[in-house]
Design a protein around this motif. Sequence first.
Motif, PDB file in Angstrom:
ATOM      1  N   ARG A 123       0.845  -1.196   0.000  1.00  0.00           N
ATOM      2  CA  ARG A 123       0.000   0.000   0.000  1.00  0.00           C
ATOM      3  C   ARG A 123       0.882   1.249   0.000  1.00  0.00           C
ATOM      4  NH1 ARG A 123      -5.242   1.503   0.752  1.00  0.00           N
ATOM      5  NH2 ARG A 123      -5.991  -0.570   1.287  1.00  0.00           N
ATOM      6  N   TYR A 133       0.041   7.148   0.855  1.00  0.00           N
ATOM      7  CA  TYR A 133      -1.054   8.123   0.823  1.00  0.00           C
ATOM      8  C   TYR A 133      -2.372   7.494   0.382  1.00  0.00           C
ATOM      9  CZ  TYR A 133       0.575   7.603  -3.912  1.00  0.00           C
ATOM     10  OH  TYR A 133       0.973   7.035  -5.092  1.00  0.00           O
ATOM     11  N   CYS A 134      -2.380   6.193   0.107  1.00  0.00           N
ATOM     12  CA  CYS A 134      -3.504   5.587  -0.623  1.00  0.00           C
ATOM     13  C   CYS A 134      -4.579   5.033   0.310  1.00  0.00           C
ATOM     14  CB  CYS A 134      -2.976   4.456  -1.508  1.00  0.00           C
ATOM     15  SG  CYS A 134      -4.290   3.627  -2.412  1.00  0.00           S
ATOM     16  N   PHE A 181      -7.429   3.778  -1.343  1.00  0.00           N
ATOM     17  CA  PHE A 181      -8.316   3.085  -2.283  1.00  0.00           C
ATOM     18  C   PHE A 181      -8.659   1.703  -1.746  1.00  0.00           C
ATOM     19  CE2 PHE A 181      -6.421   5.266  -6.298  1.00  0.00           C
ATOM     20  CZ  PHE A 181      -6.934   6.469  -5.871  1.00  0.00           C
ATOM     21  N   ILE A 214      -8.213  -1.663  -2.058  1.00  0.00           N
ATOM     22  CA  ILE A 214      -7.276  -2.567  -2.740  1.00  0.00           C
ATOM     23  C   ILE A 214      -7.135  -3.855  -1.935  1.00  0.00           C
ATOM     24  CG2 ILE A 214      -5.933  -0.720  -3.828  1.00  0.00           C
ATOM     25  CD1 ILE A 214      -3.763  -1.313  -1.634  1.00  0.00           C
ATOM     26  N   GLY A 216      -7.237   0.626 -11.160  1.00  0.00           N
ATOM     27  CA  GLY A 216      -7.022  -0.116  -9.920  1.00  0.00           C
ATOM     28  C   GLY A 216      -6.737   0.775  -8.745  1.00  0.00           C
ATOM     29  N   GLY A 217      -6.074   0.111  -7.745  1.00  0.00           N
ATOM     30  CA  GLY A 217      -5.332  -1.121  -7.827  1.00  0.00           C
ATOM     31  C   GLY A 217      -4.187  -1.021  -8.846  1.00  0.00           C
ATOM     32  N   ASN A 256       1.986   0.036 -13.400  1.00  0.00           N
ATOM     33  CA  ASN A 256       3.126   0.534 -12.647  1.00  0.00           C
ATOM     34  C   ASN A 256       4.371   0.325 -13.498  1.00  0.00           C
ATOM     35  OD1 ASN A 256       2.014   1.600 -10.381  1.00  0.00           O
ATOM     36  ND2 ASN A 256       2.219  -0.255  -9.140  1.00  0.00           N
ATOM     37  N   ARG A 304       6.375   3.567  -3.143  1.00  0.00           N
ATOM     38  CA  ARG A 304       6.240   3.034  -4.495  1.00  0.00           C
ATOM     39  C   ARG A 304       7.311   1.966  -4.698  1.00  0.00           C
ATOM     40  NH1 ARG A 304       1.525   4.713  -6.911  1.00  0.00           N
ATOM     41  NH2 ARG A 304       2.414   3.637  -8.685  1.00  0.00           N
TER      42      ARG A 304
HETATM   43  S1  SF4 Z   1      -0.393   1.386  -6.549  1.00  0.00           S
HETATM   44 FE1  SF4 Z   1      -2.136   2.827  -6.640  1.00  0.00          FE
HETATM   45  S2  SF4 Z   1      -3.876   1.679  -5.825  1.00  0.00           S
HETATM   46 FE2  SF4 Z   1      -2.017   0.511  -5.258  1.00  0.00          FE
HETATM   47  S3  SF4 Z   1      -1.539   1.226  -3.203  1.00  0.00           S
HETATM   48 FE3  SF4 Z   1      -0.368   2.520  -4.627  1.00  0.00          FE
HETATM   49  S4  SF4 Z   1      -1.700   4.319  -5.032  1.00  0.00           S
HETATM   50 FE4  SF4 Z   1      -2.972   2.710  -4.084  1.00  0.00          FE
END
Ligand code: SF4
Length: 386
Positions: free
Chosen positions: A14, A17-18, A20, A22, A68-69, A108, A145
Amino acid sequence: MRHLYVHVPFCQRRCSYCDFSIAVRKRIPAREYVDAVLQELKLLGTTDPGRKPGETEEVGLETLYLGGGTPSLLPAEAITMLLHELALRFRIPHSAFRTDVEVTLEANPEDVTLEHATAWRHAGINRVSLGAQSFDDRVLKWMHRSHDASRIGDAVQTLRAAGFDNISLDLIFALPSELERDWARDLDLAGDLLPAHLSLYGLTVEERTPLARWISRGATSAADDERYAEEYLLAHGRLADRGYHFYEVSNAARDGRRSRHNSAYWSGRAYLGLGPAAHSFDGRVRRWNRSAWESYRRALSAGLPAVEAEEVLTEEQRELESLYLALRTDAGVPLAALGRPSPPCAALWVERGWAEVREERLACTPEGWLRLDALIRDLTGVGRES
Ligand code: SF4
């Protein structure tokens, strides 16, 4: 429904900052996922959700967006199978995915290899949106990331070698000041890669994220409004010099390469969403699916609908929403839609440089987009404290 969104919920970790919806997985349950999405489509009651009973002419898709995701975590065979089945069920020739339908995959950078990119292209993907976010390794690490900066350029070159010319990059701005992120450098490095499209998002602090926890214990702090505005306006200037046009508050394109899929959302068109947490809208009713992957999968394997809830928008809500969406875009709203005479606040915005009148339409300037919520409040009174 000519616009289809498919939510792929899997991520390998994760981001800081996310928030979402997921599912963090080391092993991606690709087969179960594809089966569940196709089952959801089947349960919607017809093999073609865009076709009315008795209708025989071809009902096609205009856009398909795998978001996504991290959709690029799905093995290429799963993406191929999913697109093949969707083409069958929407009764469009699979070749249309290469020509008429805009088919986007969010990816990604670390998932982009020549083998994957070539397979995506053969499967029918013709647009890739890369989650670049920054070209600074320290910042990427802070964001959790999994790629480093050098992977972004490599990914763009690899995608081009596989035949993709419609590539978008996502970048995040307004990061905490202690990161000393050089936003101008990031914009220049992104521009040097000549993507067709850029999406720029200001960092927001969402509850229950690592970032919110860091802020609550005083380890970092969000950017203030002044720096947010400075970076936002810097992006407008810098990217305009390179031929990008902001056609929406967060999106800029060269050579008319606007996202047709997102443009459909902003113009209030109907869309169908499949997958956990996906939303659908038919112009009046908004529905959303169970958000957790396991709950979504279990429901579908038990033959239950994926939809968790729905809301029917009142006429007033629809008008407000369409006003808001229109003002997010460079097209703005027709003056006639604001009433005659135009409300006094519209003239005030123009005087202050927050809006312009073009061809009988009122559209925000970049300074206006920074104040969009306040402008909508001025115009409608909605959200104003009594
Ligand atoms: S890749 Fe995108 S959806 Fe997955 S954790 Fe990171 S910001 Fe969230």
